[in-house]
Design a protein around this motif. Structure first.
Motif, PDB file in Angstrom:
ATOM      1  N   LYS A   1     -10.582  -0.719   2.069  1.00  0.00           N
ATOM      2  CA  LYS A   1     -10.134   0.616   2.470  1.00  0.00           C
ATOM      3  C   LYS A   1      -8.725   0.904   1.947  1.00  0.00           C
ATOM      4  CE  LYS A   1     -12.961   0.992   6.674  1.00  0.00           C
ATOM      5  NZ  LYS A   1     -12.942   1.143   8.159  1.00  0.00           N
ATOM      6  N   LEU A   2      -7.892  -0.136   1.922  1.00  0.00           N
ATOM      7  CA  LEU A   2      -6.538   0.032   1.395  1.00  0.00           C
ATOM      8  C   LEU A   2      -6.590   0.347  -0.100  1.00  0.00           C
ATOM      9  CD1 LEU A   2      -4.578  -2.885   3.136  1.00  0.00           C
ATOM     10  CD2 LEU A   2      -4.690  -0.485   3.810  1.00  0.00           C
ATOM     11  N   LEU A   3      -7.420  -0.375  -0.818  1.00  0.00           N
ATOM     12  CA  LEU A   3      -7.576  -0.140  -2.253  1.00  0.00           C
ATOM     13  C   LEU A   3      -8.131   1.254  -2.514  1.00  0.00           C
ATOM     14  CD1 LEU A   3      -9.089  -3.594  -3.296  1.00  0.00           C
ATOM     15  CD2 LEU A   3      -6.765  -2.799  -3.694  1.00  0.00           C
ATOM     16  N   ASP A   4      -9.096   1.651  -1.697  1.00  0.00           N
ATOM     17  CA  ASP A   4      -9.708   2.974  -1.836  1.00  0.00           C
ATOM     18  C   ASP A   4      -8.671   4.079  -1.620  1.00  0.00           C
ATOM     19  OD1 ASP A   4     -12.088   3.926  -2.695  1.00  0.00           O
ATOM     20  OD2 ASP A   4     -13.167   3.613  -0.821  1.00  0.00           O
TER      21      ASP A   4
ATOM     22  N   ILE B   1      -0.232  -2.979  -9.347  1.00  0.00           N
ATOM     23  CA  ILE B   1       0.215  -3.652  -8.128  1.00  0.00           C
ATOM     24  C   ILE B   1      -0.948  -3.842  -7.167  1.00  0.00           C
ATOM     25  CG2 ILE B   1       1.628  -3.337  -6.049  1.00  0.00           C
ATOM     26  CD1 ILE B   1       3.727  -2.005  -7.899  1.00  0.00           C
ATOM     27  N   ALA B   2      -1.812  -2.826  -7.054  1.00  0.00           N
ATOM     28  CA  ALA B   2      -2.978  -2.934  -6.173  1.00  0.00           C
ATOM     29  C   ALA B   2      -3.889  -4.066  -6.628  1.00  0.00           C
ATOM     30  CB  ALA B   2      -3.736  -1.611  -6.151  1.00  0.00           C
ATOM     31  N   LEU B   3      -4.097  -4.167  -7.939  1.00  0.00           N
ATOM     32  CA  LEU B   3      -4.995  -5.195  -8.483  1.00  0.00           C
ATOM     33  C   LEU B   3      -4.442  -6.602  -8.322  1.00  0.00           C
ATOM     34  CD1 LEU B   3      -6.089  -3.380 -11.758  1.00  0.00           C
ATOM     35  CD2 LEU B   3      -7.642  -4.148  -9.953  1.00  0.00           C
ATOM     36  N   THR B   4      -3.137  -6.751  -8.455  1.00  0.00           N
ATOM     37  CA  THR B   4      -2.535  -8.082  -8.437  1.00  0.00           C
ATOM     38  C   THR B   4      -2.077  -8.534  -7.056  1.00  0.00           C
ATOM     39  OG1 THR B   4      -0.404  -7.109  -9.076  1.00  0.00           O
ATOM     40  CG2 THR B   4      -1.799  -7.979 -10.839  1.00  0.00           C
ATOM     41  N   GLU B   5      -1.750  -7.589  -6.176  1.00  0.00           N
ATOM     42  CA  GLU B   5      -1.200  -7.949  -4.872  1.00  0.00           C
ATOM     43  C   GLU B   5      -2.143  -7.676  -3.702  1.00  0.00           C
ATOM     44  OE1 GLU B   5       1.603  -9.531  -4.535  1.00  0.00           O
ATOM     45  OE2 GLU B   5       2.180  -9.400  -6.651  1.00  0.00           O
ATOM     46  N   LEU B   6      -3.152  -6.826  -3.916  1.00  0.00           N
ATOM     47  CA  LEU B   6      -4.059  -6.454  -2.822  1.00  0.00           C
ATOM     48  C   LEU B   6      -5.517  -6.775  -3.122  1.00  0.00           C
ATOM     49  CD1 LEU B   6      -2.525  -2.954  -1.949  1.00  0.00           C
ATOM     50  CD2 LEU B   6      -2.241  -5.077  -0.654  1.00  0.00           C
TER      51      LEU B   6
ATOM     52  N   THR C   1       0.838  -1.207   0.000  1.00  0.00           N
ATOM     53  CA  THR C   1       0.000   0.000   0.000  1.00  0.00           C
ATOM     54  C   THR C   1       0.869   1.252   0.000  1.00  0.00           C
ATOM     55  OG1 THR C   1      -1.762  -1.151   1.199  1.00  0.00           O
ATOM     56  CG2 THR C   1      -1.813   1.249   1.225  1.00  0.00           C
ATOM     57  N   ASN C   2       1.866   1.288   0.875  1.00  0.00           N
ATOM     58  CA  ASN C   2       2.747   2.458   0.958  1.00  0.00           C
ATOM     59  C   ASN C   2       3.528   2.657  -0.344  1.00  0.00           C
ATOM     60  OD1 ASN C   2       2.026   3.200   3.561  1.00  0.00           O
ATOM     61  ND2 ASN C   2       3.586   1.909   4.516  1.00  0.00           N
ATOM     62  N   PHE C   3       3.920   1.562  -0.970  1.00  0.00           N
ATOM     63  CA  PHE C   3       4.655   1.664  -2.229  1.00  0.00           C
ATOM     64  C   PHE C   3       3.768   2.285  -3.312  1.00  0.00           C
ATOM     65  CE2 PHE C   3       6.260   0.364  -6.319  1.00  0.00           C
ATOM     66  CZ  PHE C   3       7.629   0.517  -6.190  1.00  0.00           C
TER      67      PHE C   3
END
Length: 234
Positions: free
Chosen positions: A199-202, A188-193, A173-175
């Motif tokens: 909330k992290l995605l948002d 990265i958000a789609l593949t790792e999170l 998330t920080n990256f």
């Protein structure tokens, strides 16, 4: 007469090859040690991996491929159509991207130049590989603990594993938040999170620059978040 026909056919073939229309992205380079084979330029269309260009390589390992890129997305350079064991994953974009590699170690540590998103993605992969190694180590320890019927160790491993996953999510998330102007962030958000708290995605989605929000992966991330929220309301 036959010789004339052959010469005409060869000339027509040469003209067809030379007049091949190239896209706005050129992928070129050299695969050292590749004496004979076919390289394929591929990308995902919907849920299918599709070849967009290919080239037969003989002797020197040099290659040149192309495609039209509207928005930076992940491409795959595969050898002889093998999309699992021998492939190079890279961020494609408009312009010229140079890829150099060795056929014996194809896809392990290729040299990729010409893609800003690739530079960002490489930084992420360096740390993410450490989390992958830790995950494999946990699997090994869990197997051994189950074999020994060590319930106390299993509980400790479960707790430690959960903490490692939280660290991974926090780092990821920080990256992404640190690179809001890179299309690598929503990818990265789609593949790792994808299984993390929405909330992290948002948070990542709201941090993206307008250009990245309007990119292919930016739109996919926004759509993915909306679908999660919609399903949670049912």
């Amino acid at each position: 007469m036959k010789k004339i026909i052959v010469l005409v056919l060869l000339a027509a073939f040469a003209f067809a090859c030379s007049s091949k229309k190239e896209g706005n992205m050129i992928v070129e380079g050299n695969i050292k040690g590749l004496k004979k084979g076919t390289l394929y330029l591929q990308k995902m269309k919907d849920t299918l991996l599709t070849s967009v260009d290919s080239v037969a390589v003989f002797g020197d390992g040099n290659f040149r491929l192309s495609d039209n890129v509207d928005s930076p997305v992940i491409y795959y350079l595969t050898f002889n159509g093998n999309t699992t064991n021998r492939r190079i994953l890279f961020f494609g974009n408009q312009g010229t991207i140079t890829i150099n590699d060795n056929i014996d170690l194809f896809g392990i540590s290729p040299e990729i130049k010409g893609s800003e998103n690739q530079l960002v993605f490489n930084k992420f992969l360096e740390v993410n590989s450490k989390f992958k190694n830790q995950r494999l180590e946990f699997i090994k320890k869990e197997f051994e603990a189950k074999k020994a019927n060590d319930e106390d160790l299993l509980k400790k491993l479960e707790k430690d594993f959960s903490n490692m996953i939280r660290r991974k999510y926090l780092y990821t998330t920080n990256f992404a938040l640190s690179n809001p102007n890179s299309e690598a962030a929503p990818f990265i958000a789609l593949t790792e999170l994808f299984d993390a708290n929405v909330k992290l995605l948002d948070t990542i989605n709201n941090s993206l620059t307008p250009k990245v929000k309007n990119s292919d992966y930016g739109k996919r991330l926004d759509k993915f978040i909306k679908s999660i929220k919609s399903n949670s309301e049912k």
